[in-house]
Design an enzyme around this catalytic site. Structure first.
Site, PDB file in Angstrom:
ATOM      1  N   ASP A 212      -2.895  -2.299 -15.470  1.00 48.67           N
ATOM      2  CA  ASP A 212      -2.730  -2.811 -14.109  1.00 48.67           C
ATOM      3  C   ASP A 212      -3.535  -4.094 -13.923  1.00 48.67           C
ATOM      4  O   ASP A 212      -4.675  -4.209 -14.394  1.00 48.67           O
ATOM      5  CB  ASP A 212      -3.221  -1.747 -13.117  1.00 48.67           C
ATOM      6  CG  ASP A 212      -3.122  -2.200 -11.677  1.00 48.67           C
ATOM      7  OD1 ASP A 212      -1.992  -2.282 -11.163  1.00 48.67           O
ATOM      8  OD2 ASP A 212      -4.179  -2.488 -11.079  1.00 48.67           O
ATOM      9  N   GLU A 273       0.696  -5.552 -16.939  1.00 45.46           N
ATOM     10  CA  GLU A 273       1.138  -6.070 -15.650  1.00 45.46           C
ATOM     11  C   GLU A 273       0.445  -7.424 -15.486  1.00 45.46           C
ATOM     12  O   GLU A 273      -0.720  -7.486 -15.092  1.00 45.46           O
ATOM     13  CB  GLU A 273       0.764  -5.142 -14.500  1.00 45.46           C
ATOM     14  CG  GLU A 273       1.310  -5.655 -13.174  1.00 45.46           C
ATOM     15  CD  GLU A 273       0.559  -5.170 -11.949  1.00 45.46           C
ATOM     16  OE1 GLU A 273       1.185  -5.073 -10.880  1.00 45.46           O
ATOM     17  OE2 GLU A 273      -0.651  -4.905 -12.045  1.00 45.46           O
TER      18      GLU A 273
END
Length: 548
Positions: A212, A273
């Site tokens: 993330d 990401e």
């Protein structure tokens, strides 16, 4: 004599299904999705035809940001179950032939993490505070933030604490919500601890980790002021030379992690990401000793326009090809407006979560385009991700009552941004009224479902040849069963500017009509079309797969 070719690593062409566990399926009847519910639905995912699942954060968390504020990276949130339940998900998914990757949130912890609580109780300059970015404030009394950085969720990226003696104290950095203090990844203890976190989950059998907010993890030395160009927006998609995003030293961390993953068998993989300013910047994350794949955000966020789509496809393939890595295509996620809603709006791009907000969406048009976009995505070389409910054609729920919204975007913007709750409404599985089989015994889910979803349940769409679910199942079956597709490249055919027409080797042809007029296609060679052909022609906002 023919030589058997070494099988390609699974992650190069896998279609992964994103599970947002709080909204996927509720097994224990408390209105919150959990791992018991996920286990019960694993056969559904196998039947859908995906290759695996990515599970959004399942760690203990105060849920200030939907689980992306982690208080323990080595356990499971009690809302979702136990480590034993997680082990069962891994083993049962494996038995069905499904890979599993989990979400790691390394840029920050929860403000309830033991490390941060220890930092608050310690003195300035302590080893405990050195794990985070604690700094003295500017100004005569230190009452101004250490620099001008802003949070992705709005407002300043710094919060001042009260010291243990009760006096106004230092400031700490949070590029997201105040409940998500940033870790200092130049700190050796942070590096060492996360080495152990990776091994903990690899040892339990996860196939990979989704990282993330990967570009956030390094900051420029000295934490200099940012040049926002007079516009106070967190502009990750068009901003180079950023002091708190996509800083080159981030790649040292990922090389360290790749070395750990490579000690495990079974092709353990990382997907980043990485919302950065160009495919060229994204390619930096995909060097041979770093991440295996990365979400293609320029593709996700671009408009439903032929020229823009072709440009990003070409830029992606040309920048990734020298590295020998595949792209990972994606249309949406738990952070994005759902395609059915987005593609029905005048603004079809999504560079910011607020793009198109307030515009009336034509859901019939949006559904038609979403069907075409799904087939285009699944025809491109590389891997792909499908967000839960995408295969059902769910729209965003844009009229949720203010009192149920939980996204910190909504709270931090004073209600000016609705945030992401509208794409996180629990899935409809069966029945004619809420909770549509999401929870047993009619328990109301944590976010309310619209009554109109009765026509979009899995039960309602199962077996309907015209349904979105059937389209996804057929497209995934063809993708899986077409010999040689995973190794084939992409070659454009001559076409009008508003039509995308390409071959995948000699095994598949894809035609996408974004013009206002139908286009001729050889009807006898059509394998699948997003909507029926009309007199042998592909209608507007439609995609067809053909034998070349």
């Amino acid at each position: 004599m023919a030589v058997d070719r070494e099988p390609s690593p699974w992650w190069r062409s896998a279609v992964m299904y994103q599970v947002y566990p709080r909204s996927f399926a509720d097994g224990n009847g408390d209105g919150e999705g959990d791992l018991q519910g996920l286990r019960a639905k694993l056969p559904y995912l196998a039947e859908l035809g995906v290759d695996g699942l990515w599970i959004s954060p399942w760690f203990p968390s105060p849920m200030a940001d939907g689980g992306y504020d982690v208080s323990d990276f080595r356990d499971i949130h009690p809302m979702f179950g136990t480590l034993g339940d997680a082990d069962a998900v891994l083993s049962e998914a494996r038995a069905l032939g499904l890979r599993v990757i989990i979400d790691l949130v390394p840029n920050h912890t929860s403000d309830q993490h033991p490390w941060f609580l220890s930092a608050l109780a310690s003195e300035p300059g302590s080893a405990e505070r050195a794990r985070y970015f604690f700094r003295d404030g500017r100004g005569e009394s230190g009452d101004e933030p250490p620099n001008n950085w802003i949070s992705a969720f709005g407002g300043p990226a710094w919060t001042r604490i009260v010291e243990p003696n009760g006096s106004p104290g230092q400031w700490y950095l949070h590029l997201f919500a105040p409940e998500q203090p940033d870790l200092d990844w130049s700190n050796q203890q942070v590096l060492d601890d996360f080495d152990d976190v990776l091994r903990f989950w690899f040892d339990r059998g996860v196939d990979g980790l989704r990282i993330d907010a990967a570009p956030a993890m390094s900051k420029k030395a000295g934490l200099p002021d940012a040049d926002y160009g007079g516009v106070l927006q967190f502009r990750t998609v068009d901003w180079d030379d950023n002091p708190h995003w996509d800083v080159d030293t981030v790649h040292d961390i990922f090389r360290r992690w790749r070395a750990i993953a490579d000690t495990y068998d079974g092709d353990r993989a990382f997907v980043a990401e990485a919302v950065v300013s160009s495919p060229e910047r994204l390619a930096h994350y995909l060097r041979p000793d770093e991440m295996h794949t990365a979400f293609n955000f320029p593709y996700l966020k671009g408009p439903w326009e032929a020229a823009a789509l072709r440009q990003v496809i070409d830029a992606t393939l040309s920048s990734f090809a020298p590295l020998g890595v595949p792209s990972t295509w994606v249309l949406t996620s738990h952070d994005e407006t759902r395609p059915v809603t987005r593609y029905g709006r005048p603004t079809t791009s999504s560079y910011f979560i607020s793009d198109g907000e307030g515009e009336v969406s034509d859901l019939v048009l949006g559904t038609r385009r979403a069907r075409a976009a799904a087939m285009l995505m699944l025809a491109l070389p590389g891997g792909a991700y499908v967000y839960q409910g995408e295969e059902l054609g769910l729209p965003n729920v844009d009229d949720l009552p203010d009192e149920v919204l939980q996204d910190p975007m909504f709270l931090r913007s004073g209600g000016q941004m609705r945030g992401r709750d509208g794409c996180r409404v629990p899935l409809p599985w069966s029945g004619q009224e809420p909770p549509f089989g999401f929870s047993p015994d009619g328990v109301a889910p944590w976010l309310p479902q619209p009554a109109s979803w009765s026509a979009l349940t899995v039960e309602a769409q199962d077996g309907d040849p015209a349904s979105m679910l059937t389209l996804y199942r057929e497209a995934l079956r063809l993708r899986r069963d077409t010999d040689g597709l995973d190794a084939a490249g992409l070659a454009w055919r001559a076409s009008s500017p508003q039509v995308l027409d390409f071959d995948r080797g000699d095994v598949l042809r894809c035609v996408v009509n974004l013009s206002d007029e139908p286009v001729e296609v050889p009807e006898d060679r059509v394998l699948l079309s997003s909507i029926p052909l009309e007199d042998g022609r592909l209608p507007s906002d439609a995609t067809a797969w053909l034998r070349p």
